[in-house]
Design an enzyme around this catalytic site. Structure first.
Site, PDB file in Angstrom:
ATOM      1  N   ALA A  18       0.755  -1.225   0.034  1.00  0.00           N
ATOM      2  CA  ALA A  18      -0.030   0.118   0.078  1.00  0.00           C
ATOM      3  C   ALA A  18       0.956   1.233  -0.086  1.00  0.00           C
ATOM      4  O   ALA A  18       0.699   2.203  -0.757  1.00  0.00           O
ATOM      5  CB  ALA A  18      -0.850   0.049   1.381  1.00  0.00           C
ATOM      6  N   SER A  45       8.965  -2.167  -1.197  1.00  0.00           N
ATOM      7  CA  SER A  45       8.506  -2.739  -2.398  1.00  0.00           C
ATOM      8  C   SER A  45       8.806  -4.001  -3.210  1.00  0.00           C
ATOM      9  O   SER A  45       9.240  -4.197  -4.141  1.00  0.00           O
ATOM     10  CB  SER A  45       8.422  -1.456  -3.619  1.00  0.00           C
ATOM     11  N   CYS A  49       4.244 -11.544  -1.753  1.00  0.00           N
ATOM     12  CA  CYS A  49       3.405 -12.926  -2.564  1.00  0.00           C
ATOM     13  C   CYS A  49       4.406 -13.898  -3.097  1.00  0.00           C
ATOM     14  O   CYS A  49       3.993 -15.245  -3.213  1.00  0.00           O
ATOM     15  CB  CYS A  49       2.258 -12.409  -3.281  1.00  0.00           C
ATOM     16  N   ASP A 287      -3.263  -4.038   4.905  1.00  0.00           N
ATOM     17  CA  ASP A 287      -3.565  -5.095   5.771  1.00  0.00           C
ATOM     18  C   ASP A 287      -4.184  -4.531   7.243  1.00  0.00           C
ATOM     19  O   ASP A 287      -4.777  -5.195   8.062  1.00  0.00           O
ATOM     20  CB  ASP A 287      -2.610  -6.078   6.099  1.00  0.00           C
ATOM     21  N   TYR A 432     -15.234 -17.677 -26.336  1.00  0.00           N
ATOM     22  CA  TYR A 432     -15.209 -19.040 -26.245  1.00  0.00           C
ATOM     23  C   TYR A 432     -14.676 -19.394 -27.926  1.00  0.00           C
ATOM     24  O   TYR A 432     -14.908 -18.755 -28.825  1.00  0.00           O
ATOM     25  CB  TYR A 432     -16.614 -19.442 -26.586  1.00  0.00           C
TER      26      TYR A 432
HETATM   27  C1  LIG Z   1       4.224 -14.934   2.183  1.00  0.00           C
HETATM   28  C2  LIG Z   1       3.126 -14.105   1.783  1.00  0.00           C
HETATM   29  C3  LIG Z   1       2.426 -14.595   0.675  1.00  0.00           C
HETATM   30  C4  LIG Z   1       1.256 -13.597   0.368  1.00  0.00           C
HETATM   31  N1  LIG Z   1       0.670 -14.209  -0.911  1.00  0.00           N
HETATM   32  C5  LIG Z   1      -0.406 -13.360  -1.171  1.00  0.00           C
HETATM   33  C6  LIG Z   1      -1.070 -13.692  -2.464  1.00  0.00           C
HETATM   34  O1  LIG Z   1      -0.727 -14.537  -3.435  1.00  0.00           O
HETATM   35  N2  LIG Z   1      -2.029 -12.781  -2.989  1.00  0.00           N
HETATM   36  C7  LIG Z   1      -2.397 -11.712  -2.125  1.00  0.00           C
HETATM   37  O2  LIG Z   1      -3.416 -11.069  -2.522  1.00  0.00           O
HETATM   38  N3  LIG Z   1      -2.008 -11.442  -1.153  1.00  0.00           N
HETATM   39  C8  LIG Z   1      -0.871 -12.373  -0.573  1.00  0.00           C
HETATM   40  N4  LIG Z   1      -0.223 -11.888   0.608  1.00  0.00           N
HETATM   41  C9  LIG Z   1      -0.506 -10.694   1.129  1.00  0.00           C
HETATM   42  C10 LIG Z   1      -0.061  -9.371   0.783  1.00  0.00           C
HETATM   43  O3  LIG Z   1       1.193  -9.464   0.701  1.00  0.00           O
HETATM   44  C11 LIG Z   1      -0.484  -8.358   1.899  1.00  0.00           C
HETATM   45  O4  LIG Z   1      -1.871  -8.276   1.931  1.00  0.00           O
HETATM   46  C12 LIG Z   1       0.026  -6.971   1.226  1.00  0.00           C
HETATM   47  O5  LIG Z   1       1.393  -6.948   1.295  1.00  0.00           O
HETATM   48  C13 LIG Z   1      -0.213  -6.122   2.592  1.00  0.00           C
HETATM   49  O6  LIG Z   1       0.084  -4.812   2.123  1.00  0.00           O
HETATM   50  P1  LIG Z   1       0.517  -3.843   3.219  1.00  0.00           P
HETATM   51  O7  LIG Z   1       0.909  -2.577   2.489  1.00  0.00           O
HETATM   52  O8  LIG Z   1      -0.744  -3.182   3.945  1.00  0.00           O
HETATM   53  O9  LIG Z   1       1.366  -4.242   4.069  1.00  0.00           O
HETATM   54  P2  LIG Z   1       3.159  -4.784   3.867  1.00  0.00           P
HETATM   55  O10 LIG Z   1       3.012  -4.897   2.359  1.00  0.00           O
HETATM   56  O11 LIG Z   1       3.293  -5.871   4.671  1.00  0.00           O
HETATM   57  O12 LIG Z   1       3.986  -3.582   4.097  1.00  0.00           O
HETATM   58  C14 LIG Z   1       3.914  -3.039   5.518  1.00  0.00           C
HETATM   59  C15 LIG Z   1       5.349  -2.446   5.730  1.00  0.00           C
HETATM   60  O13 LIG Z   1       5.199  -1.504   6.730  1.00  0.00           O
HETATM   61  C16 LIG Z   1       6.457  -1.544   7.474  1.00  0.00           C
HETATM   62  N5  LIG Z   1       6.183  -1.101   8.723  1.00  0.00           N
HETATM   63  C17 LIG Z   1       5.300  -1.471   9.686  1.00  0.00           C
HETATM   64  N6  LIG Z   1       5.264  -0.404  10.696  1.00  0.00           N
HETATM   65  C18 LIG Z   1       6.143   0.345  10.457  1.00  0.00           C
HETATM   66  C19 LIG Z   1       6.496   1.557  11.306  1.00  0.00           C
HETATM   67  N7  LIG Z   1       6.305   1.752  12.432  1.00  0.00           N
HETATM   68  N8  LIG Z   1       7.834   2.363  10.552  1.00  0.00           N
HETATM   69  C20 LIG Z   1       8.113   2.006   9.570  1.00  0.00           C
HETATM   70  N9  LIG Z   1       7.598   0.892   8.747  1.00  0.00           N
HETATM   71  C21 LIG Z   1       6.720   0.077   9.460  1.00  0.00           C
HETATM   72  C22 LIG Z   1       6.537  -3.253   7.499  1.00  0.00           C
HETATM   73  O14 LIG Z   1       8.190  -3.318   8.119  1.00  0.00           O
HETATM   74  C23 LIG Z   1       6.187  -3.500   6.312  1.00  0.00           C
HETATM   75  O15 LIG Z   1       7.348  -3.765   5.383  1.00  0.00           O
HETATM   76  C24 LIG Z   1       1.022 -12.494   0.990  1.00  0.00           C
HETATM   77  C25 LIG Z   1       1.568 -12.281   2.162  1.00  0.00           C
HETATM   78  C26 LIG Z   1       2.728 -13.095   2.554  1.00  0.00           C
HETATM   79  C27 LIG Z   1       3.482 -12.587   3.743  1.00  0.00           C
END
Ligand SMILES: Cc1cc2nc3c(=O)[nH]c(=O)nc-3n(C[C@H](O)[C@H](O)[C@H](O)COP(=O)(O)OP(=O)(O)OC[C@H]3O[C@@H](n4cnc5c(N)ncnc54)[C@H](O)[C@@H]3O)c2cc1C
Length: 558
Positions: A18, A45, A49, A287, A432
């Protein structure tokens, strides 16, 4: 007063899905804004997944997972990326965020006009005895992945705890590495978001690949001697050299909570349809948030990559080009997983969720091939549809099969987003030609079957009741009757072609349930019986939709 967008200072906490998506869109909308991307970890970045697939070697190059680096983000988007930097406090009245460099330990305050919280979710790690053993892992970052991959080199026996999407992907990849894999799931089915019958194909596939699948049992503690022993609630013990916990996630929302932002009951950050938190200058996405369910409008949270990326983009639109920003429509929870040769997934509501919420619904299950059966390579696919009995609106769908599952789920996710009805599905004009689909695609078939149910042409049942008054008419060919016996012996075995001539073998005063392998022939039989005065219903999806994979006979194929 809001500053002109050209001089806005946007600070983003969290630099992966995000957060990075918001930063990139923000720069495309404003060349001169100050955009600072803070990331606690060393990477931004990256493709979370893809992590399981690098562990198993299916993705060969680690570098492929680093979608962008701080350097490329600086060069391409002029972003101020600060990795190994954690946001530790928010001063809302002063509109500044305190950050700490994890390398030097120094802190500083960064002023913002708008702040985006995109901190993601943390894998659950319950406080069980032995949980801190170094052989027990969770998977979220590239570093977690590296540690698991390194530990897997020596490991012979691997236990994966939790058979959700990530647990299944990890189990598959460990088999690929030649490990002896045990997969433990607390519920009595894999893939908890789906309805159990739709997960049987995945169960079958896991066992076919030698995975010891333990359902209905949970981890209670770990004995951490020379060997690591997982003790399950049932008292069963599993020895493993490596354990991966994939039992769910919780929102990483402590920063928001400490800043006094409104949270939902499970700790998610509450946002409105433009991702603004209870403080309109602070946005949240991904998330960590609670938004709304697309079908019902109820509060919902879904930890998936697609919503996170699109929410991040929406935040940038709302800040830098508010007239372009379209309100967030809500979440469907569309998800898919591949387990060896089988794929399965869902969109919208499952039957068990609808039932638990007390919402009215109807459902049918249909079987077909992913493309015309006569064209080489036709593979079985099964589709379950749920709809609102009053309006006919599609509420959810699940699919499983060997090919074409993704395409059907995407069509149905689009149908849900467009608030389409079962009549719309029956009439959808889909691409199709024999290598790609069928003149009546399985999505159309689901629409036909649902309309037939609504219109009273057929009454589907989901189980073969034990009521001795009910006659079971099995219309499968004799060979299949023998190889795949029904749980309850049929009253009569009459193949469809002979049915009109042998109606006299059935008692017109007692109800009949028709059964076949896939559901279609039983429906044809039900129509014959109904028009001959029988009170008849039909096992939806055939016995294939209800087959116990532990049975010695393999799942019936079309
Ligand atoms: C192994 C795995 C496989 C996945 N496979 C899929 C899939 O196939 N399909 C799918 O739709 N989704 C999948 N997901 C889920 C998907 O990756 C997440 O839904 C998505 O990355 C969420 O995005 P986000 O930006 O909310 O959080 P994230 O991508 O997790 O990024 C959040 C970041 O914020 C950082 N952060 C947190 N707090 C702080 C702070 N206070 N200061 C600085 N940095 C901070 C963290 O270190 C992290 O890197 C998977 C997840 C994992 C772990």
């Amino acid at each position: 007063m809001q500053k002109p967008s050209s001089s806005l200072r946007l600070v983003i906490v969290g630099g992966v899905a995000a957060g990075a998506s918001a930063a990139a869109r923000a720069r495309r909308l404003s060349e001169s804004a100050s955009i600072i991307l803070l990331e606690r970890g060393p990477d931004v970045s990256f493709a979370n997944c893809g992590l399981p697939y690098y562990v198993g070697g299916e993705i060969a190059q680690r570098a492929a997972l680093a979608v962008q680096t701080p350097q490329t983000l600086k060069a391409l988007l002029n972003l101020d990326v600060r990795t190994s930097t954690e946001a530790v406090a928010i001063d809302r009245p002063g509109k500044r965020v305190q950050v700490r460099s994890l390398g030097s330990g120094t802190t500083e305050w960064l002023p913002y006009d708008n702040l985006l919280l995109a901190p993601g979710a943390v894998p659950l790690r319950p406080a069980l005895p032995g949980i801190d053993d170094a052989r027990i892992f969770t998977l979220r970052s590239l570093q977690d992945m590296d540690r698991i991959k390194a530990a897997a080199v020596e490991a012979k026996r691997v236990a994966v705890i939790g058979a959700g999407f990530i647990g299944l992907e990890m189990a598959e990849q460990f088999v690929r590495l030649g490990k002896q894999v045990t997969l433990v799931e607390l519920l009595d089915q894999v893939l908890p978001p789906l309805d159990k019958p739709m997960t049987l194909f995945i169960e079958d596939e896991l066992r076919r690949h030698g995975i010891d699948l333990i359902l209905g049992d949970g981890i209670e503690s770990f004995d951490c001697g020379a060997a690591l022993t997982c003790r399950l609630k049932s008292a069963r013990r599993i020895e493993a050299d490596l354990v991966v916990l994939s039992i769910g996630v919780r929102p990483d929302s402590a920063l928001a909570r400490d800043a006094g932002l409104a949270l939902g009951p499970r700790g998610h950050i509450r946002v409105n349809e433009f991702m603004q938190t209870s403080d309109p200058d602070i946005y949240a996405a991904g998330d960590a948030i609670e938004s709304n369910d697309l079908v019902t409008g109820d509060p919902a949270s879904v930890p998936l990559g697609g919503p996170a990326n699109r929410q991040g983009r929406l935040v940038a639109d709302h800040i830098f080009a508010p007239t372009l920003a379209k309100p967030w429509p809500g979440l469907l929870g569309t998800a898919i997983v591949r387990v060896f040769d089988v794929s399965a997934g869902l969109t919208g509501w499952s039957e068990k969720r609808l039932r638990a919420a007390g919402r009215p619904y109807r459902t049918i299950t249909v079987n077909d091939s992913q493309h015309a059966g006569y064209f080489p390579g036709a593979k079985p696919i099964i589709l379950k549809l749920l709809w609102d009995p009053e309006t006919g609106r599609v509420l959810g769908a699940q699919a499983a099969g060997l090919a074409g599952v993704d395409k059907r789920l995407d069509v149905l996710a689009t149908a849900l987003a467009g608030k389409l009805t079962i009549d719309d599905l029956a009439q959808l004009e889909l691409a199709y030609a024999p290598p790609f689909g069928a003149a009546k695609d399985i999505v159309n078939l689901a629409g036909f079957a649902a309309c037939n149910t609504r219109d009273g042409l057929v009454t589907p049942v989901e189980t073969l009741q034990d009521d001795p008054n009910v006659q079971i008419l099995d219309v499968r060919p004799p060979a299949l009757v023998q190889s795949h016996p029904l749980p309850r012996p049929a009253t009569a075995n009459i193949p469809l072609a002979a049915l009109r001539l042998r109606l006299g073998e059935l008692d017109r005063s007692r109800p009949v349930v028709t059964v076949c392998a896939l559901g279609k022939t039983a429906y044809f039989a039900a129509r014959i019986l109904a028009q001959n005065g029988f009170q008849v219903s039909c096992l939806t999806g055939g016995i294939r939709a209800h087959w116990d994979p532990r049975s010695p006979a393999k799942l019936p194929t079309p």
